[in-house]
Write an enzyme that holds these catalytic residues in place. Structure first.
Site, PDB file in Angstrom:
ATOM      1  CD  GLN A  92      -3.684  -4.289  -2.092  1.00 57.53           C
ATOM      2  OE1 GLN A  92      -4.643  -4.319  -2.993  1.00 57.53           O
ATOM      3  NE2 GLN A  92      -3.852  -5.578  -0.990  1.00 57.53           N
ATOM      4  CG  ASN A  93      -4.321  -0.553   4.121  1.00 58.07           C
ATOM      5  OD1 ASN A  93      -5.258  -1.070   3.192  1.00 58.07           O
ATOM      6  ND2 ASN A  93      -4.203  -1.381   5.152  1.00 58.07           N
ATOM      7  CG  HIS A 110      -2.439   0.944  -4.305  1.00 56.96           C
ATOM      8  ND1 HIS A 110      -3.270   0.225  -3.853  1.00 56.96           N
ATOM      9  CD2 HIS A 110      -1.810   0.567  -5.110  1.00 56.96           C
ATOM     10  CE1 HIS A 110      -3.570  -0.887  -4.831  1.00 56.96           C
ATOM     11  NE2 HIS A 110      -2.501  -0.730  -5.544  1.00 56.96           N
ATOM     12  CB  CYS A 118       4.755  19.612  -7.161  1.00 58.00           C
ATOM     13  SG  CYS A 118       4.733  20.670  -8.439  1.00 58.00           S
ATOM     14  N   GLY A 179      -6.443  -9.093   4.978  1.00 58.86           N
ATOM     15  CA  GLY A 179      -7.363  -8.042   4.825  1.00 58.86           C
ATOM     16  C   GLY A 179      -7.356  -7.498   3.274  1.00 58.86           C
ATOM     17  CB  THR A 180      -6.020  -7.250   0.283  1.00 61.29           C
ATOM     18  OG1 THR A 180      -6.332  -7.037  -0.879  1.00 61.29           O
ATOM     19  CG2 THR A 180      -5.143  -8.831   0.222  1.00 61.29           C
ATOM     20  CB  SER A 181     -11.123  -7.648  -1.726  1.00 59.18           C
ATOM     21  OG  SER A 181     -10.774  -6.641  -2.645  1.00 59.18           O
ATOM     22  CG  ASN A 205      -9.759 -11.071   3.490  1.00 60.08           C
ATOM     23  OD1 ASN A 205      -8.972 -10.100   3.945  1.00 60.08           O
ATOM     24  ND2 ASN A 205     -10.889 -10.750   2.937  1.00 60.08           N
ATOM     25  CB  ALA A 223      -6.897  -8.141  10.522  1.00 56.40           C
TER      26      ALA A 223
END
Ligand code: APR
Length: 237
Positions: A92-93, A110, A118, A179-181, A205, A223
């Site tokens: 997701q980073n 993401h 463009c 490492g993701t909430s 986490n 992590a």
């Protein structure tokens, strides 16, 4: 938990894996980043309303990539990838630390800070030279658009490569979230997809995330310490 080289493994990472490299997580300060609510700078509406604010916010984040390096958790995931025949890393980073560490089978769900896009002609460029990192807009080289946008998936936009992602998660044996909430969907929902297909689910986490009860194994801590230790244990078993 036993890994074989033919285990199908999917890893999902979030901001927590880059925290020890010095990149701030999103929700650490109640979702406030440089005095802006993340939702106020990370939506297509914000870009329409106040492109200068959004542009300068992302230029700051893009320039920060020059000052950070991958950490031991990014490095350890490369060892895991090299050991396995079927592997996918979904991050997701928007930083580039996984690819700089050497991860190859990698999807940036993401988007990526390194790139600009463009909105008129769709061209996506790698844009990390000096001239791309200033506060003035970068013009499209292929059409007349005067202002490329960050190649980032904002709130209310469709994440990238979801078909490939559901395909891999839908047939994985092991799913590891690091490492993701677990707040932001659809990424947060991948754990229940993995669970539904009977995958063994591992969470790593600093704080127990929203969906902690779905993990078969949950490891609480940094992590940078836990990921290398666990991967070395799995590969040596
Ligand atoms: N090691 C492990 N976990 C950590 C560490 C660390 N050193 N530091 C922080 N964490 C954990 C926090 O406890 C938190 O649960 O990482 C998690 C980070 O959560 P978020 O900041 O919500 O980040 P993430 O889950 O990646 O956010 C998802 O939200 O804003 C959007 O698009 C953005 O991709 C992002 C998405």
């Amino acid at each position: 938990m036993m890994f074989q080289s033919n285990s199908r493994v999917v890893v999902l990472t979030g901001a927590g894996i880059s925290a020890e490299s010095g990149i701030r997580t999103f929700r650490a300060n109640d979702g406030v980043w440089e005095n802006h609510r993340i939702e106020d700078v990370a939506t297509p509406f914000a870009w329409e309303r106040d492109p200068k604010l959004v542009w300068e916010f992302y230029q700051g984040r893009r320039r920060q990539l020059l000052d950070v390096v991958p950490n031991s958790a990014h490095d350890a995931l490369v060892l895991l990838e090299n050991y396995l025949d079927e592997f996918l890393l979904i991050t997701q980073n928007v930083d580039d630390l996984h690819s700089r560490a050497g991860s190859k089978k990698l999807i940036h769900i993401h988007g990526e800070l390194r790139k600009l896009r463009c909105e008129t002609c769709g061209q996506v460029i790698e844009a990390m030279n000096d001239e791309h990192l200033q506060n003035q807009y970068v013009e499209c080289t292929q059409c007349t658009d005067k202002k490329l946008r960050p190649h980032i998936v904002w709130f209310h936009e469709m994440p990238f490569q979801m078909n490939e992602i559901y395909d891999a998660v839908g047939k994985c044996d092991v799913f590891i979230a690091i490492g993701t909430s677990g707040h932001v969907y659809p990424a947060a929902g991948l754990l229940s997809v993995a669970k539904d297909v009977g995958a063994y689910c591992i969470g790593i986490n600093l704080d127990p995330p929203e969906n902690v009860s779905l993990f078969d194994e949950f490891h609480q801590g940094l992590a940078g310490e836990l990921v290398p230790a666990l991967i070395s244990k799995w590969l040596n078993e």
